[in-house]
Design an enzyme around this catalytic site. Sequence first.
Site, mmCIF file in Angstrom:
data_model
loop_
_atom_site.group_PDB
_atom_site.id
_atom_site.type_symbol
_atom_site.label_atom_id
_atom_site.label_comp_id
_atom_site.label_asym_id
_atom_site.label_seq_id
_atom_site.Cartn_x
_atom_site.Cartn_y
_atom_site.Cartn_z
ATOM 1 N N THR A 180 0.766 -1.131 0.007
ATOM 2 C CA THR A 180 0.017 -0.058 -0.098
ATOM 3 C C THR A 180 0.863 1.344 0.115
ATOM 4 O OG1 THR A 180 0.123 0.330 2.410
ATOM 5 C CG2 THR A 180 -1.795 -1.273 1.702
ATOM 6 N N ASP A 181 0.241 2.328 -0.325
ATOM 7 C CA ASP A 181 1.161 3.713 0.045
ATOM 8 C C ASP A 181 0.985 3.908 1.657
ATOM 9 O OD1 ASP A 181 2.394 6.053 -0.043
ATOM 10 O OD2 ASP A 181 1.136 6.435 -1.922
ATOM 11 N N TYR A 182 1.568 4.872 2.020
ATOM 12 C CA TYR A 182 1.559 5.330 3.398
ATOM 13 C C TYR A 182 0.452 5.305 4.294
ATOM 14 C CZ TYR A 182 4.760 7.441 6.788
ATOM 15 O OH TYR A 182 5.823 7.697 8.028
#
Length: 761
Positions: free
Chosen positions: A285-287
């Site tokens: 995932t992104d942050y």
Amino acid sequence: MKKLHFSLVGLLVFCSFTVSAQHSGSTKMDNFVNALMKKMTVDEKIGQLNLVTPGGAVTGSVVSKDVDTKIRNGQVGGLFGITGPDKIHRAQEIAVNNSRLHIPLIFGLDVIHGHRTIFPIPLGLSASWDTSLIRKSARIAANEATADALNWVFSPMVDIARDPRWGRVSEGSGEDPFLGSEIAKAMVEGYQGNDLAKNTTVMACVKHYALYGAAEAGREYNTVDMSKVKMYNEYLAPYKAAVDAGVGSVMSSFNTVNGVPATANKFLMTDVLRKQWGFKGLVVTDYTAVNELVNHGIGDLQTVSAKALNAGIDMDMVGEGFLTTLKKSLQQGKVTQKGIDDACRRVLEAKYKLGLFDDPYRYCNNEREKTELMSDANLKAAREIAARSFVLLKNNNQVLPLKKSGTIALIGPLADNKRNMLGTWSVSGDPEKSVTIIQGIKNVVGNDVNILYAKGANISDDTALIKRVNVFGTEIDVDQKSPEEMISDAVATANKADVVVAVLGEAADMTGESSSMSEIGLQPSQENLLRALVKTGKPVVLVLMNGRPMTLTWEDEHVTAILDIWFGGTEVGNAVADVLFGNYNPSGKITASFPRNVGQIPVYYNHLNTGRPYVPGEGTKFKSDYLDVPNTPLYPFGYGLSYTSFSYSDITLNSKTLKPGGKITASVNVTNTGTRSGKETVQLYTRQMIGSISRPVKELKGFQQITLEPGETRKVTFPISVDDLKFYNSDLKYVYEPGAFKVFIGTSSADVKEADFNLVR
Ligand code: BGC
């Protein structure tokens, strides 16, 4: 970028015990991973899905806690945000010596346009249109990253972006899916080489999947709503190209796509990515993107974590939704054991391919750290690559190149400014090591030219903006002198010179993540300065530093020359001087249209026709146009000048009929009609005149770079096959349709020769 210090408490070096493995052959890998997974508890499997950051460069408000304890407990699969063989060795020791199964960690970082040696921002790199040079920049970045003990980079960013208000337009390759795909492939090849287990290659991570660049209103993290036909034909290609090139990992994006957040989007993560494209690698995932699904309104943390896993996400970046809820969801039947196993397997496979089970410390090498970071060869490459990224937007009266004599007034807040040279996402770059424009000019012309300097303006005088931009340090400093005093100093300086070089533009963090802008012209402080400089009557060369296409209508009308240098990286000053004084003939071409004003956005070359097409210059009623501005951008896709000039012959087709399985060729003769050797990017476009759905007025299908001496003519030939003419129809089938086509070859998307051919069944 914010730097937080990584401290691992209680680092005890126990005798090294590693799980050993071979790293070749997938059967071996399967056997190895199967055997390892048999020993793993559910908690340990879920632990592998946890990507943490103990600090370093962070882009969210959360930083992982108790990292060393979690590593010991087998609750961490990878770490990002720390660099250096010593630190990384210490963290790896905890995993390898102190966790029950001794599974090594992977170490990632945002290595976006170089690691320590910083290259131009990706939008600038793309303006070189030189995929071998871009591949080289990624290769050097991988060499440096691995010399700093990393084995995973969160790059390439391949989001197609047609809205320059969006700050992250700087991180991608512009508006075109074909060029974007070629660059995506080159970058993956550069990072990964042909063997991930080498200690000089890293696993790449293509991002942000998907459509992050199509955020409504160019506003960061915003909603994306798009037809599937548009998605498949205009936005997905670069991600797919990275997958086809063998990218090891994919990062999910923050935005929603047609109502479903990408991070919980099964259509994107499983149907398209895995089933249609056959992706076998790791999806991260992104942050904190899993946690943010709560704000998207699709459930509480447990629900959204289950949704993300079920959609096809493997690894959870920083937010620990997976770590804290997946076991409960398993017990409640909200996720399956297979779902967890599949994700865990992909993390372990990535580690296997990186050779970490053979030698968890293979990337920790103090010798390489000493010799390879910012080596002379890397800096030399950075200088050349920077020069290749620059785009000459205007050059009246051939004012450029400048003479290596006389007096130059070097004016502007970015002329003698180390802090802003590297641009956004240069987390490991050291601004102090960047070459400023004034320094570069001195390096190149020494005492032959008399250089007078005045700052002339602050980058901005807008205190609210300054506060936002300076959040990670002072990029915009406010001078003690008043704006009026600064301008009058600058005018006095200009009056003493033969020519004015005004180095103006954006601060580094006026683009990049969370840096959307509703106005994309020069800040008023700099605009006032430029107007005053133009009033002196001296020739004014605008050297523009920018992370996005800007609105430059006034500038284009009034200044003598404009050289766009983006954020050119560590060696920018030397490269600018090389170009300003003619040691290097610029050849860059823009990859994102420059709008005339914000109201035109989105403006891009490969649009559909309307039923009432715009006719340039006619201005009749009831056309698809604006009353107050032409439809065309100020500078179109593919545009960029040279110190020499090129002429194009008409197109010769070897046949007017293309048959399936066959090929025709389209050729032009290109002549260097000027007085200097120069490089030209010859561009091929096509248009399907009649289709089952409306087709773009032009689509880039090829490009070639040639270098011609004055007076030299070269024939440039492009093959065209049916595959080049395929597109996704309304059933999302990848098809070709027989009928009439146009082919265009030229120097930009707006300046082409054209010819016709037929595709027959
Ligand atoms: C960005 C990503 C980046 C990640 C890790 C996020 O905020 O969107 O591009 O890779 O942070 O730093």
